[in-house]
Design a protein around this motif. Sequence first.
Motif, short mmCIF file in Angstrom:
data_model
loop_
_atom_site.label_atom_id
_atom_site.label_comp_id
_atom_site.label_asym_id
_atom_site.label_seq_id
_atom_site.Cartn_x
_atom_site.Cartn_y
_atom_site.Cartn_z
N THR A 50 -6.89 3.88 10.23
CA THR A 50 -7.97 4.71 10.79
C THR A 50 -9.31 4.15 10.33
OG1 THR A 50 -7.93 6.17 8.86
CG2 THR A 50 -6.56 6.80 10.74
N GLY B 251 -1.48 2.29 12.53
CA GLY B 251 -1.71 3.57 11.89
C GLY B 251 -3.07 3.63 11.21
N PHE C 130 -0.70 -0.54 8.58
CA PHE C 130 -1.45 0.54 7.93
C PHE C 130 -2.30 -0.14 6.87
CE2 PHE C 130 0.47 4.68 9.24
CZ PHE C 130 1.51 4.19 10.03
N THR C 131 -3.48 -0.68 7.29
CA THR C 131 -4.32 -1.45 6.36
C THR C 131 -5.74 -0.91 6.39
OG1 THR C 131 -4.72 -3.13 8.09
CG2 THR C 131 -2.86 -3.53 6.59
N ARG C 132 -6.67 -1.70 6.86
CA ARG C 132 -8.06 -1.32 7.07
C ARG C 132 -8.48 -1.93 8.41
NH1 ARG C 132 -6.75 1.26 3.42
NH2 ARG C 132 -7.69 1.56 1.34
N GLY D 76 -8.66 -5.72 8.71
CA GLY D 76 -7.35 -6.36 8.67
C GLY D 76 -6.59 -6.17 9.96
N ALA E 233 -2.21 5.41 16.75
CA ALA E 233 -2.31 6.85 16.53
C ALA E 233 -2.83 7.12 15.11
CB ALA E 233 -0.94 7.51 16.70
N PRO E 234 -3.79 8.06 14.98
CA PRO E 234 -4.36 8.33 13.67
C PRO E 234 -3.45 9.14 12.77
CG PRO E 234 -5.31 9.82 15.28
CD PRO E 234 -4.44 8.85 16.03
N ASN E 235 -2.42 9.74 13.41
CA ASN E 235 -1.45 10.50 12.63
C ASN E 235 -0.10 10.40 13.32
OD1 ASN E 235 0.06 12.72 11.37
ND2 ASN E 235 -1.90 13.24 10.45
N MET E 236 0.89 9.91 12.62
CA MET E 236 2.19 9.63 13.23
C MET E 236 3.19 10.79 13.00
SD MET E 236 2.22 6.20 14.23
CE MET E 236 0.96 4.92 14.13
N GLY F 31 0.81 -1.21 0.00
CA GLY F 31 0.00 0.00 0.00
C GLY F 31 0.84 1.26 0.00
N ARG F 32 0.18 2.42 -0.06
CA ARG F 32 0.90 3.70 -0.06
C ARG F 32 1.79 3.83 1.16
NH1 ARG F 32 -3.94 4.74 -2.57
NH2 ARG F 32 -5.01 4.67 -0.56
N MET F 33 1.25 3.57 2.33
CA MET F 33 2.07 3.65 3.54
C MET F 33 3.03 2.48 3.67
SD MET F 33 1.98 6.37 5.18
CE MET F 33 2.93 5.71 6.52
N GLU G 104 0.61 -9.34 2.98
CA GLU G 104 -0.52 -8.88 2.19
C GLU G 104 -1.67 -9.88 2.32
OE1 GLU G 104 -1.83 -6.53 1.08
OE2 GLU G 104 -0.30 -5.06 0.61
N GLN G 105 -2.82 -9.50 1.73
CA GLN G 105 -4.00 -10.36 1.79
C GLN G 105 -3.83 -11.60 0.91
OE1 GLN G 105 -7.90 -8.09 2.31
NE2 GLN G 105 -6.72 -6.70 0.99
N LYS H 243 -8.68 7.90 -0.51
CA LYS H 243 -9.01 7.70 0.90
C LYS H 243 -10.44 7.22 1.04
CE LYS H 243 -8.60 9.73 5.51
NZ LYS H 243 -7.93 8.49 5.99
N1 NDP Z 1 -1.55 7.06 11.30
C1 NDP Z 1 -1.02 7.71 10.28
O1 NDP Z 1 -0.05 8.51 10.42
C2 NDP Z 1 -1.53 7.44 8.91
C3 NDP Z 1 -2.61 6.61 8.75
N2 NDP Z 1 -3.02 6.25 7.50
C4 NDP Z 1 -4.08 5.23 7.44
O2 NDP Z 1 -3.48 3.99 7.05
C5 NDP Z 1 -4.42 3.21 6.30
C6 NDP Z 1 -3.78 2.79 4.99
O3 NDP Z 1 -3.55 3.96 4.22
P1 NDP Z 1 -2.87 3.79 2.76
O4 NDP Z 1 -1.55 3.13 2.89
O5 NDP Z 1 -2.97 5.10 2.06
O6 NDP Z 1 -3.90 2.77 2.09
P2 NDP Z 1 -3.65 1.77 0.86
O7 NDP Z 1 -5.00 1.38 0.36
O8 NDP Z 1 -2.65 2.33 -0.09
O9 NDP Z 1 -2.95 0.50 1.56
C7 NDP Z 1 -3.70 -0.36 2.38
C8 NDP Z 1 -3.00 -1.70 2.36
O10 NDP Z 1 -3.68 -2.59 3.24
C9 NDP Z 1 -4.13 -3.73 2.51
N3 NDP Z 1 -5.43 -4.16 3.04
C10 NDP Z 1 -6.64 -3.65 2.77
N4 NDP Z 1 -7.58 -4.32 3.45
C11 NDP Z 1 -6.94 -5.26 4.16
C12 NDP Z 1 -7.35 -6.28 5.06
N5 NDP Z 1 -8.66 -6.45 5.37
N6 NDP Z 1 -6.42 -7.07 5.61
C13 NDP Z 1 -5.11 -6.91 5.31
N7 NDP Z 1 -4.65 -5.96 4.47
C14 NDP Z 1 -5.56 -5.16 3.91
C15 NDP Z 1 -4.21 -3.29 1.07
O11 NDP Z 1 -4.11 -4.41 0.21
P3 NDP Z 1 -4.92 -4.37 -1.18
O12 NDP Z 1 -4.26 -3.29 -1.99
O13 NDP Z 1 -4.72 -5.75 -1.75
O14 NDP Z 1 -6.35 -4.07 -0.84
C16 NDP Z 1 -3.01 -2.36 0.97
O15 NDP Z 1 -1.82 -3.07 0.78
C17 NDP Z 1 -5.68 4.07 6.18
O16 NDP Z 1 -6.56 3.72 7.21
C18 NDP Z 1 -5.16 5.48 6.42
O17 NDP Z 1 -6.15 6.35 6.95
C19 NDP Z 1 -2.41 6.70 6.35
C20 NDP Z 1 -1.34 7.56 6.46
C21 NDP Z 1 -0.84 8.02 7.75
#
Ligand code: NDP
Length: 268
Positions: free
Chosen positions: A101, A99, A76-78, A81, A123-126, A13-15, A36-37, A160
């Motif tokens: 949210t 991370g 940093f997933t969902r 997850g 934390a919702p923002n690191m 993912g992005r993070m 990963e999934q 997002k």
């Molecule tokens: N706390 C902080 O400082 C920050 C928090 N965030 C939060 O982090 C989260 C991820 O953001 P971001 O990286 O942009 O998102 P992305 O969608 O880019 O990445 C999410 C990753 O998690 C995987 N994923 C999704 N669902 C599941 C699951 N059920 N089980 C396991 N893996 C899963 C995705 O795989 P796939 O692509 O195959 O779906 C992907 O690799 C968001 O909730 C965002 O709000 C983001 C930036 C900073």
Amino acid sequence: MTVLNIAVAGSTGRMGRTIMQTIAEADDLRLSAALEQPDSAYLSQDAGSLIGTPNDIIIRSDFAAALLGSDVLIDFTRPAGTLAHLAVCRQLGIKLVIGTTGFSAEEKEMIRAAASDIAIVFAPNMSIGVNILFKLLEVATRALPTGYDVEIIEAHHRHKVDAPSGTALRMGEVIAQTQEKELEKVAIYGREGHTGERAADTIGFSTIRGGDIVGDHTALFAGIGERLEITHKASSRQTFAAGALHAARFLANQSSGLFDMQDVLGLR
Ligand SMILES: NC(=O)C1=CN([C@@H]2O[C@H](COP(=O)(O)OP(=O)(O)OC[C@H]3O[C@@H](n4cnc5c(N)ncnc54)[C@H](OP(=O)(O)O)[C@@H]3O)[C@@H](O)[C@H]2O)C=CC1
Ligand SMILES: O=C(O)C1=N[C@H](C(=O)O)C[C@H](O)C1
């Protein structure tokens, strides 16, 4: 020097990619697993190839086995997850940096419960800047007299999937708690139609989505004759990744408990 073994969930993912890149640049950290999934198209690929430097860490979904040999999981997933990963980390005694949210109140309580057995930074923002922003909100809220309407505006990229952002919600919680109120009783999430005049002592939330906005947050205190705006703008996800890895280092000295970035950064 002690090297910390870091597993990354959501590694493609992005993070996840940004965190793996940051680990690769640190001499006290080692990527121990890239997760990963089960249906990910990236399974069996070299995780390092995603960041331009192959590292023989193969992206895998067999979560429990992959975590063996890891000190900390960074997630940093969902929410679904993270909660699945939480149960495994609790069972294996692995520390966790969350991370992700978008959790419900009940899901946050599940994270709190698991922290009785393992050490967690949640934390919702690191970023350092946002966590200083939280302290500035406490000062401003305490110093301003009544009669200043509070609105929180957040803007993020088109991808997002949760709103308002976790950061915006935490900003609202900080303000509400400083006012000795419960956020859920004073929050107004979006407005449309004939709303009538703005109710005093509420906290309004506005959400903008578009483009590649990394993460902008503003707290607006609107009075009569003036307004105070406190804003943070992230320009790279590197700020979040650096904070997440500081959190991982912080957990090295913790056996259990729930912490946030105020603890990691010594801002409490
Ligand atoms: N706390 C902080 O400082 C920050 C928090 N965030 C939060 O982090 C989260 C991820 O953001 P971001 O990286 O942009 O998102 P992305 O969608 O880019 O990445 C999410 C990753 O998690 C995987 N994923 C999704 N669902 C599941 C699951 N059920 N089980 C396991 N893996 C899963 C995705 O795989 P796939 O692509 O195959 O779906 C992907 O690799 C968001 O909730 C965002 O709000 C983001 C930036 C900073
Ligand atoms: O999804 C994002 O990108 C971000 N989400 C977090 C949030 O929901 O507050 C943190 C940061 O703003 C980036």
